[in-house]
Enzyme design. Sequence first.
Site, short mmCIF file in Angstrom:
data_model
loop_
_atom_site.label_atom_id
_atom_site.label_comp_id
_atom_site.label_asym_id
_atom_site.label_seq_id
_atom_site.Cartn_x
_atom_site.Cartn_y
_atom_site.Cartn_z
N CYS A 128 0.84 -1.21 0.00
CA CYS A 128 0.00 0.00 0.00
C CYS A 128 0.87 1.26 0.00
O CYS A 128 2.05 1.22 -0.37
CB CYS A 128 -0.95 -0.01 1.20
SG CYS A 128 -2.28 1.21 1.06
N ASP A 199 -3.34 1.75 10.06
CA ASP A 199 -4.40 2.74 10.28
C ASP A 199 -4.83 2.78 11.73
O ASP A 199 -5.30 3.80 12.21
CB ASP A 199 -5.61 2.43 9.38
CG ASP A 199 -5.26 2.75 7.94
OD1 ASP A 199 -4.65 1.88 7.28
OD2 ASP A 199 -5.52 3.88 7.51
C1 RUB Z 1 -3.72 3.65 3.38
C2 RUB Z 1 -3.08 2.69 4.32
C3 RUB Z 1 -1.82 3.14 4.98
C4 RUB Z 1 -2.14 3.68 6.37
C5 RUB Z 1 -0.95 4.38 7.00
O1 RUB Z 1 -5.07 3.28 3.08
O2 RUB Z 1 -3.55 1.61 4.61
O3 RUB Z 1 -0.91 2.09 5.13
O4 RUB Z 1 -3.22 4.61 6.27
O5 RUB Z 1 -0.67 5.60 6.37
P1 RUB Z 1 -6.00 4.28 2.25
P2 RUB Z 1 0.33 6.65 7.06
O6 RUB Z 1 -5.30 4.61 0.96
O7 RUB Z 1 -7.27 3.50 2.06
O8 RUB Z 1 -6.22 5.54 3.09
O9 RUB Z 1 1.56 5.88 7.42
O10 RUB Z 1 0.58 7.68 6.00
O11 RUB Z 1 -0.36 7.22 8.26
#
Ligand code: RUB
Length: 316
Positions: A128, A199
């Site tokens: 991701c 998340d």
């Molecule tokens: C994004 C996702 C990321 C986390 C962490 O999912 O799963 O790994 O949100 O992000 P989506 P960060 O694209 O559905 O929002 O490390 O930037 O907080």
Amino acid sequence: MDLAFLKVVDDIQVLRIQGATNIAIEGVNAFSLLGEHIDCASLEELFVKLEKAREVLSAARATEPALRNGLRFIMYNLRKKASSLQDARELIVSFSKDYVLLLKESKKKVISYGAHRIKDGSTIMTHCHSSLSTGIILEAHKQGKDINVFCTETRPLYQGRITAKELVLAGVPTTQVVDSAMRWVINSYNIDIIITGADAITSQGTVINKIGTRLLALAAKEMDIPFYSAINLLKYDPETSIGKLTEIEMREPSEIWKNPPEGLKFLNPAFETVSHDLIDGIISEGGVFAPSFIYFIIQEKYPFMIHEEIGMNSIN
Ligand code: RUB
């Protein structure tokens, strides 16, 4: 409700604003702007309108405690300290800034601690797009470590392409694979370490991240590859400590297939859980530790998350 505020809610819902940290920063800023300018005759009316806005923003993405904790932080402090309407309007701006600063400072620490964990010559795998895990990889690269990265596409919305672009632009040797090749890559390409974002984290140390993350963790376990979760602790879901479950967001079928044959059903979960036994370590602003320590660290570091509103005793 205010149009600029609703625009941010929509941007979050449709993923124009994406990733837990970005969602929390943009959401809290929009909440603060709303509180500063919304038409109100009294402090009580302001609180009623802010609670409504909090509800709307919290519902924009079901699995985003960092945003909900930001709103909790602002409202908790506002209720304790605001004594007039004018006072509250000024305080909301300053509490929002405090929370955004907490997010940004914690992110810097996660990146710095995570980069220590990457050895020169490592092959890293990620899934991701996470600004924290990408930040760690970019920092290790900046430090002159010779690294090599594999990342997934992350169907259906291809957030893995954001990761791939950021890494390639920075000059990090990067290879993209389809999601279903994740185990094959681990088996065939001597992956040294897997780092994903997150998340949410629950009171039991279960991490919630993009769908596919548990499969990656299971493949890592099978082949004995260390699996780390890069997370700032503002993503702790305090409601899990009173037994509630973090909701997993289900998204629209059209993200999977725009013109499917009639009668076909879809399931499109955005996230999934990774239980603590599959995680070698949490890379957080509170240090790198086993996920099962989470509750004690939260009590010490962010007591505002554990207060009367969720039915626990106030520690503050
Ligand atoms: C994004 C996702 C990321 C986390 C962490 O999912 O799963 O790994 O949100 O992000 P989506 P960060 O694209 O559905 O929002 O490390 O930037 O907080």
